[in-house]
Design a protein around this motif. Structure first.
Motif, PDB file in Angstrom:
ATOM      1  N   LEU A  65      29.145  45.614 125.453  1.00  0.00           N
ATOM      2  CA  LEU A  65      29.440  44.525 126.371  1.00  0.00           C
ATOM      3  C   LEU A  65      30.951  44.322 126.513  1.00  0.00           C
ATOM      4  N   ALA A  66      31.669  44.455 125.414  1.00  0.00           N
ATOM      5  CA  ALA A  66      33.123  44.294 125.479  1.00  0.00           C
ATOM      6  C   ALA A  66      33.737  45.315 126.414  1.00  0.00           C
ATOM      7  N   HIS A  67      33.288  46.560 126.319  1.00  0.00           N
ATOM      8  CA  HIS A  67      33.804  47.597 127.205  1.00  0.00           C
ATOM      9  C   HIS A  67      33.386  47.338 128.644  1.00  0.00           C
ATOM     10  N   ARG A  68      32.125  46.949 128.835  1.00  0.00           N
ATOM     11  CA  ARG A  68      31.611  46.718 130.189  1.00  0.00           C
ATOM     12  C   ARG A  68      32.352  45.589 130.888  1.00  0.00           C
ATOM     13  N   LEU A  69      32.698  44.544 130.125  1.00  0.00           N
ATOM     14  CA  LEU A  69      33.322  43.361 130.706  1.00  0.00           C
ATOM     15  C   LEU A  69      34.838  43.329 130.538  1.00  0.00           C
ATOM     16  N   ASP A  70      35.380  44.344 129.869  1.00  0.00           N
ATOM     17  CA  ASP A  70      36.824  44.419 129.622  1.00  0.00           C
ATOM     18  C   ASP A  70      37.297  43.184 128.855  1.00  0.00           C
ATOM     19  N   LEU A  71      36.586  42.890 127.766  1.00  0.00           N
ATOM     20  CA  LEU A  71      36.917  41.754 126.912  1.00  0.00           C
ATOM     21  C   LEU A  71      37.094  42.219 125.480  1.00  0.00           C
ATOM     22  N   ALA A  72      37.733  41.392 124.665  1.00  0.00           N
ATOM     23  CA  ALA A  72      37.868  41.700 123.241  1.00  0.00           C
ATOM     24  C   ALA A  72      36.499  41.548 122.568  1.00  0.00           C
ATOM     25  N   PRO A  73      36.132  42.478 121.657  1.00  0.00           N
ATOM     26  CA  PRO A  73      34.851  42.349 120.968  1.00  0.00           C
ATOM     27  C   PRO A  73      34.676  41.001 120.265  1.00  0.00           C
ATOM     28  N   SER A  74      35.760  40.450 119.715  1.00  0.00           N
ATOM     29  CA  SER A  74      35.643  39.161 119.023  1.00  0.00           C
ATOM     30  C   SER A  74      35.251  38.057 119.995  1.00  0.00           C
ATOM     31  N   SER A  75      35.781  38.119 121.222  1.00  0.00           N
ATOM     32  CA  SER A  75      35.432  37.123 122.232  1.00  0.00           C
ATOM     33  C   SER A  75      33.974  37.259 122.646  1.00  0.00           C
ATOM     34  N   VAL A  76      33.534  38.496 122.878  1.00  0.00           N
ATOM     35  CA  VAL A  76      32.132  38.723 123.252  1.00  0.00           C
ATOM     36  C   VAL A  76      31.204  38.263 122.141  1.00  0.00           C
ATOM     37  N   SER A  77      31.566  38.554 120.883  1.00  0.00           N
ATOM     38  CA  SER A  77      30.737  38.153 119.751  1.00  0.00           C
ATOM     39  C   SER A  77      30.571  36.638 119.698  1.00  0.00           C
ATOM     40  N   ALA A  78      31.661  35.909 119.956  1.00  0.00           N
ATOM     41  CA  ALA A  78      31.586  34.443 119.940  1.00  0.00           C
ATOM     42  C   ALA A  78      30.666  33.929 121.042  1.00  0.00           C
ATOM     43  N   HIS A  79      30.772  34.499 122.236  1.00  0.00           N
ATOM     44  CA  HIS A  79      29.910  34.066 123.339  1.00  0.00           C
ATOM     45  C   HIS A  79      28.448  34.415 123.072  1.00  0.00           C
ATOM     46  N   LEU A  80      28.197  35.587 122.503  1.00  0.00           N
ATOM     47  CA  LEU A  80      26.831  35.972 122.179  1.00  0.00           C
ATOM     48  C   LEU A  80      26.213  35.004 121.182  1.00  0.00           C
ATOM     49  N   SER A  81      26.998  34.580 120.199  1.00  0.00           N
ATOM     50  CA  SER A  81      26.509  33.639 119.191  1.00  0.00           C
ATOM     51  C   SER A  81      26.110  32.308 119.827  1.00  0.00           C
ATOM     52  N   VAL A  82      26.936  31.820 120.758  1.00  0.00           N
ATOM     53  CA  VAL A  82      26.624  30.555 121.440  1.00  0.00           C
ATOM     54  C   VAL A  82      25.373  30.704 122.298  1.00  0.00           C
ATOM     55  N   LEU A  83      25.271  31.795 123.036  1.00  0.00           N
ATOM     56  CA  LEU A  83      24.114  32.010 123.904  1.00  0.00           C
ATOM     57  C   LEU A  83      22.825  32.164 123.098  1.00  0.00           C
ATOM     58  N   ARG A  84      22.928  32.832 121.975  1.00  0.00           N
ATOM     59  CA  ARG A  84      21.741  32.963 121.123  1.00  0.00           C
ATOM     60  C   ARG A  84      21.361  31.610 120.535  1.00  0.00           C
ATOM     61  N   GLY A  85      22.351  30.834 120.111  1.00  0.00           N
ATOM     62  CA  GLY A  85      22.069  29.503 119.573  1.00  0.00           C
ATOM     63  C   GLY A  85      21.444  28.565 120.591  1.00  0.00           C
ATOM     64  N   ALA A  86      21.740  28.803 121.876  1.00  0.00           N
ATOM     65  CA  ALA A  86      21.177  27.973 122.945  1.00  0.00           C
ATOM     66  C   ALA A  86      19.801  28.455 123.393  1.00  0.00           C
ATOM     67  N   GLY A  87      19.300  29.516 122.757  1.00  0.00           N
ATOM     68  CA  GLY A  87      17.974  30.015 123.106  1.00  0.00           C
ATOM     69  C   GLY A  87      17.940  30.911 124.316  1.00  0.00           C
ATOM     70  N   LEU A  88      19.110  31.425 124.737  1.00  0.00           N
ATOM     71  CA  LEU A  88      19.163  32.283 125.918  1.00  0.00           C
ATOM     72  C   LEU A  88      19.113  33.768 125.563  1.00  0.00           C
ATOM     73  N   LEU A  89      19.357  34.100 124.296  1.00  0.00           N
ATOM     74  CA  LEU A  89      19.334  35.483 123.840  1.00  0.00           C
ATOM     75  C   LEU A  89      18.568  35.607 122.539  1.00  0.00           C
ATOM     76  N   THR A  90      18.042  36.780 122.287  1.00  0.00           N
ATOM     77  CA  THR A  90      17.542  37.154 120.967  1.00  0.00           C
ATOM     78  C   THR A  90      18.319  38.393 120.514  1.00  0.00           C
ATOM     79  N   SER A  91      18.270  38.706 119.246  1.00  0.00           N
ATOM     80  CA  SER A  91      18.961  39.880 118.725  1.00  0.00           C
ATOM     81  C   SER A  91      18.065  40.605 117.743  1.00  0.00           C
ATOM     82  N   ARG A  92      18.296  41.897 117.622  1.00  0.00           N
ATOM     83  CA  ARG A  92      17.562  42.716 116.656  1.00  0.00           C
ATOM     84  C   ARG A  92      18.425  43.928 116.315  1.00  0.00           C
ATOM     85  N   ARG A  93      18.192  44.488 115.164  1.00  0.00           N
ATOM     86  CA  ARG A  93      18.971  45.651 114.727  1.00  0.00           C
ATOM     87  C   ARG A  93      18.307  46.927 115.219  1.00  0.00           C
TER      88      ARG A  93
END
Length: 327
Positions: free
Chosen positions: A279-307
């Motif tokens: 996602l960082a490469h796709r959006l031309d963003l820093a991985p740390s920034s993408v990680s923070a946004h993913l955490s918020v979106l997952r906490g809001a129930g908009l995303l799930t994650s799996r390994r």
């Protein structure tokens, strides 16, 4: 007539998915010569036009008849699920020249004019030299056509494999194959690939089948590989419709006002499961920034994650889909 692959019980246990940089390189070379494949890839074609014109791709096109046999040695099935281009091109360079000669002769025979051409005769006269030259040309094609875009392409391919691996676990091989492509049908122990030229039958004989998604093969399904290679099937990857879209291009303005532009872009970029670095490469963003946004979106129930393997993949929940793709 259809192309048919015949399975026994041991073959069913040896089916696997793999992604291949070499497959994408070969299919990209084909796409340049086949306008009916261009529809999804016009932005890419515009970007690579000048660089591609500097490549002499005629020796490869000569070995790529539209239908019929194409040489297996220039695109052997990858030995693992995540083979690198360097590993794959090394296998091409190591092929027995006599095996390569027989393989090239079959492809050239599909078009008598190619077999009788000066270029065709030159390839068959010195197969060791032909293997070196073809490998060098494939490497230049990789560097020009694919490598600059590989993180984006790999993300689509990995997402496809993740999705279809789940479908295989849920519905078995018969349920999976019909979803992979409308050209595929399963009847007991036989896989039929419709829409191909010639009546070709292949008994897998316990080798199983390698399933390889490709961004560039659409709208076709390509199958084959004779001994000594494991049989393989190259099929169109999911998600190619938005492959070349710019970051934020599909983000609704209302959603951007609700979540913030960057966070909304992250949510809308997840048409297929993806990891932080993708996602960082796709959006031309820093991985740390993408990680923070993913955490918020997952906490809001908009995303799930799996390994999945070495990475964590994120995908939208039904609520996230409803927001990102409003009806």
């Amino acid at each position: 007539m259809p192309f048919q692959l015949h399975f026994d019980e041991s073959d069913l246990l040896r089916c696997r998915f793999a992604l291949s940089p070499l497959v994408e390189t070969q299919e990209a070379v084909r796409t340049l010569a086949r306008p009916y494949r261009h529809g999804y890839h016009l932005p890419w074609l515009r970007q690579i036009r000048q660089a591609a014109a500097a490549l002499d791709l005629e020796p490869l096109w000569l070995l790529m008849p539209d239908g019929g046999h194409n040489p297996d040695f220039i695109c052997p099935p990858p030995i693992g699920p995540l083979a690198t281009f360097e590993e794959e091109i090394a296998a091409v360079r190591a092929v027995d020249p006599e095996v390569a000669r027989a393989d090239m002769a079959l492809a050239l025979a599909e078009r008598p004019a190619a077999l009788d051409s000066a270029a065709g005769r030159r390839l068959l006269a010195d197969p060791a030299r032909a293997v070196r030259e073809i490998a060098d040309l494939l490497e230049r094609a990789w560097q020009t056509l694919i490598e600059p875009y590989w993180p984006r392409l790999r993300a689509v391919l990995e997402a496809d494999i993740a999705h279809h691996s789940r479908r295989l676990a849920d519905s078995g091989l018969a349920g999976l194959l019909g979803e992979v492509s409308a050209q595929l049908s399963w009847n007991g122990s036989t896989l039929t690939v419709k829409g191909t030229r010639g009546d070709h039958q292949q008994v897998l004989g316990g080798q199983g089948l390698v399933l390889m998604p490709s961004v560039f093969v659409w709208p076709e399904v390509v199958g084959g590989h004779q001994e000594p290679w494991q049989p393989g099937l190259i099929y169109p990857a999911r998600g190619i419709g938005g492959l070349w879209s710019a970051a934020g291009e599909r983000t609704p303005d209302a959603l951007a006002r609700l979540l913030g532009r960057v966070r909304a872009d992250v949510l809308c970029a997840l048409d297929e499961p993806a990891g932080t670095s993708t996602l960082a490469h796709r959006l031309d963003l820093a991985p740390s920034s993408v990680s923070a946004h993913l955490s918020v979106l997952r906490g809001a129930g908009l995303l799930t994650s799996r390994r999945y393997g070495h990475q964590v993949l994120y995908e939208r929940t039904p609520l996230g889909i409803a927001l990102a793709v409003p009806g």
